[in-house]
Write a protein that holds these residues in place. Structure first.
Motif, PDB file in Angstrom:
ATOM      1  N   GLU A  66      26.947  54.957   0.774  1.00 23.16           N
ATOM      2  CA  GLU A  66      26.211  53.680   0.800  1.00 23.16           C
ATOM      3  C   GLU A  66      24.763  53.854   0.341  1.00 23.16           C
ATOM      4  OE1 GLU A  66      27.761  50.889   1.433  1.00 23.16           O
ATOM      5  OE2 GLU A  66      29.604  51.981   1.878  1.00 23.16           O
ATOM      6  N   ARG A  67      24.278  55.093   0.385  1.00 23.75           N
ATOM      7  CA  ARG A  67      22.886  55.340  -0.017  1.00 23.75           C
ATOM      8  C   ARG A  67      22.819  55.878  -1.448  1.00 23.75           C
ATOM      9  NH1 ARG A  67      20.287  58.586   4.838  1.00 23.75           N
ATOM     10  NH2 ARG A  67      18.332  58.428   3.657  1.00 23.75           N
ATOM     11  N   ILE A  68      23.672  55.334  -2.306  1.00 20.19           N
ATOM     12  CA  ILE A  68      23.608  55.618  -3.746  1.00 20.19           C
ATOM     13  C   ILE A  68      23.227  54.327  -4.443  1.00 20.19           C
ATOM     14  CG2 ILE A  68      24.930  56.266  -5.794  1.00 20.19           C
ATOM     15  CD1 ILE A  68      26.860  57.784  -3.918  1.00 20.19           C
ATOM     16  N   ASP A  69      22.171  54.374  -5.223  1.00 20.58           N
ATOM     17  CA  ASP A  69      21.849  53.227  -6.079  1.00 20.58           C
ATOM     18  C   ASP A  69      22.752  53.360  -7.310  1.00 20.58           C
ATOM     19  OD1 ASP A  69      20.842  51.419  -7.922  1.00 20.58           O
ATOM     20  OD2 ASP A  69      18.795  51.627  -7.161  1.00 20.58           O
ATOM     21  N   ARG A  70      23.898  52.709  -7.231  1.00 18.56           N
ATOM     22  CA  ARG A  70      24.928  52.911  -8.259  1.00 18.56           C
ATOM     23  C   ARG A  70      24.453  52.522  -9.648  1.00 18.56           C
ATOM     24  NH1 ARG A  70      30.963  52.583  -6.218  1.00 18.56           N
ATOM     25  NH2 ARG A  70      30.661  53.412  -4.134  1.00 18.56           N
ATOM     26  N   TYR A 112      24.351  64.516 -21.261  1.00 15.35           N
ATOM     27  CA  TYR A 112      25.043  65.025 -22.453  1.00 15.35           C
ATOM     28  C   TYR A 112      26.530  65.192 -22.205  1.00 15.35           C
ATOM     29  CZ  TYR A 112      24.751  69.626 -20.143  1.00 15.35           C
ATOM     30  OH  TYR A 112      24.856  70.657 -19.246  1.00 15.35           O
ATOM     31  N   TRP A 113      26.985  64.840 -20.982  1.00 14.89           N
ATOM     32  CA  TRP A 113      28.405  65.070 -20.675  1.00 14.89           C
ATOM     33  C   TRP A 113      29.180  63.810 -20.296  1.00 14.89           C
ATOM     34  CZ3 TRP A 113      24.348  66.553 -17.554  1.00 14.89           C
ATOM     35  CH2 TRP A 113      24.273  65.941 -16.316  1.00 14.89           C
ATOM     36  N   ALA A 114      28.510  62.722 -19.943  1.00 13.56           N
ATOM     37  CA  ALA A 114      29.250  61.547 -19.464  1.00 13.56           C
ATOM     38  C   ALA A 114      28.909  60.294 -20.262  1.00 13.56           C
ATOM     39  CB  ALA A 114      28.964  61.311 -17.977  1.00 13.56           C
ATOM     40  N   THR A 115      28.377  60.502 -21.459  1.00 13.95           N
ATOM     41  CA  THR A 115      28.035  59.356 -22.305  1.00 13.95           C
ATOM     42  C   THR A 115      29.290  58.521 -22.558  1.00 13.95           C
ATOM     43  OG1 THR A 115      26.380  60.722 -23.344  1.00 13.95           O
ATOM     44  CG2 THR A 115      26.934  58.687 -24.464  1.00 13.95           C
ATOM     45  N   GLY A 116      29.174  57.238 -22.303  1.00 11.21           N
ATOM     46  CA  GLY A 116      30.313  56.355 -22.557  1.00 11.21           C
ATOM     47  C   GLY A 116      31.248  56.202 -21.374  1.00 11.21           C
ATOM     48  N   ARG A 117      30.991  56.914 -20.268  1.00 12.04           N
ATOM     49  CA  ARG A 117      31.828  56.712 -19.078  1.00 12.04           C
ATOM     50  C   ARG A 117      31.732  55.243 -18.672  1.00 12.04           C
ATOM     51  NH1 ARG A 117      30.813  60.808 -14.224  1.00 12.04           N
ATOM     52  NH2 ARG A 117      31.516  62.212 -15.868  1.00 12.04           N
ATOM     53  N   THR A 118      32.847  54.650 -18.332  1.00  7.42           N
ATOM     54  CA  THR A 118      32.803  53.233 -17.960  1.00  7.42           C
ATOM     55  C   THR A 118      32.348  53.074 -16.516  1.00  7.42           C
ATOM     56  OG1 THR A 118      35.062  53.165 -17.134  1.00  7.42           O
ATOM     57  CG2 THR A 118      34.741  52.733 -19.507  1.00  7.42           C
ATOM     58  N   ARG A 119      31.894  51.865 -16.192  1.00  9.21           N
ATOM     59  CA  ARG A 119      31.473  51.605 -14.818  1.00  9.21           C
ATOM     60  C   ARG A 119      32.667  51.733 -13.854  1.00  9.21           C
ATOM     61  NH1 ARG A 119      26.884  49.842 -11.706  1.00  9.21           N
ATOM     62  NH2 ARG A 119      27.758  49.804  -9.626  1.00  9.21           N
TER      63      ARG A 119
END
Ligand SMILES: CC(C)(COP(=O)(O)OP(=O)(O)OC[C@H]1O[C@@H](n2cnc3c(N)ncnc32)[C@H](O)[C@@H]1OP(=O)(O)O)[C@@H](O)C(=O)NCCC(=O)NCCS
Length: 151
Positions: free
Chosen positions: A15-19, A31-38
């Motif tokens: 809950e304490r993550i600013d998503r 450099y590793w998660a470019t384009g990851r979807t929400r």
């Protein structure tokens, strides 16, 4: 579970993550998660032990970094998505995050940890990570979209 250092805290409280902040950084700056979807990001949080680095000042807290561990909580743990936001770097917070993952009560006895990194080997080596003893025994499937640094 919390680890503190000065004005910073690492918490496993999802809950304490600013998503919005974490997703934006990972999907546009890493450099590793470019384009990851929400949707993939949200699902990844559901199935990981998450480590949210928060900067707490004058009763307000803001995101300063993040890491997560993909694990069965018994035999294997994969450390990934480790970052500290640029304005908070160089103060030992990357080390605080890695240390928090290894000290987490569900993970502290983990027999095997792995991670991938392009250039932060020195950060992890300080905690006992080493190059693979037998890379010839490891295999992978990589179906991610092409990454900027081709990692
Ligand atoms: C890597 C990162 C998390 C380090 O965060 P930080 O808070 O600045 O790190 P710290 O202050 O705890 O110091 C990290 C230590 O690792 C070392 N290190 C080794 N490789 C490094 C790298 N590529 N980047 C930063 N530090 C690195 C530093 O020299 C430092 O060692 P020292 O204390 O002996 O000088 C941060 O630079 C970052 O978010 N980078 C972009 C994302 C990234 O590369 N994440 C790692 C993916 S595997």
């Amino acid at each position: 579970v919390e680890q503190r250092s000065g004005e910073y805290v690492v918490t496993d409280d999802v809950e304490r993550i600013d998503r919005d902040v974490v997703f934006r950084w990972l999907s546009t700056e890493s450099y590793w998660a470019t384009g990851r979807t929400r949707a993939a990001f949200d699902r990844s949080l559901e199935h990981s032990v998450t480590f949210s680095l928060r900067h707490v000042r004058a009763g307000e807290e803001r995101q300063a970094g993040f890491a997560r561990v993909v694990t069965d909580r018994a035999t294997f743990a994969w450390l990934c998505d480790v970052f500290v936001l640029p304005e908070h770097r160089g103060h030992g917070l990357g080390k605080l995050l890695v240390q928090a993952t290894l000290a987490h009560p569900d993970l502290v006895d983990m027999p095997r940890w792995m991670l991938g990194t392009k250039d932060a080997h020195g950060l992890y080596a300080g905690f006992g990570y080493e190059p693979l003893a037998h890379p010839d025994r490891m295999m992978a499937i990589d179906r991610r979209p092409p990454q900027p640094a081709d990692t």
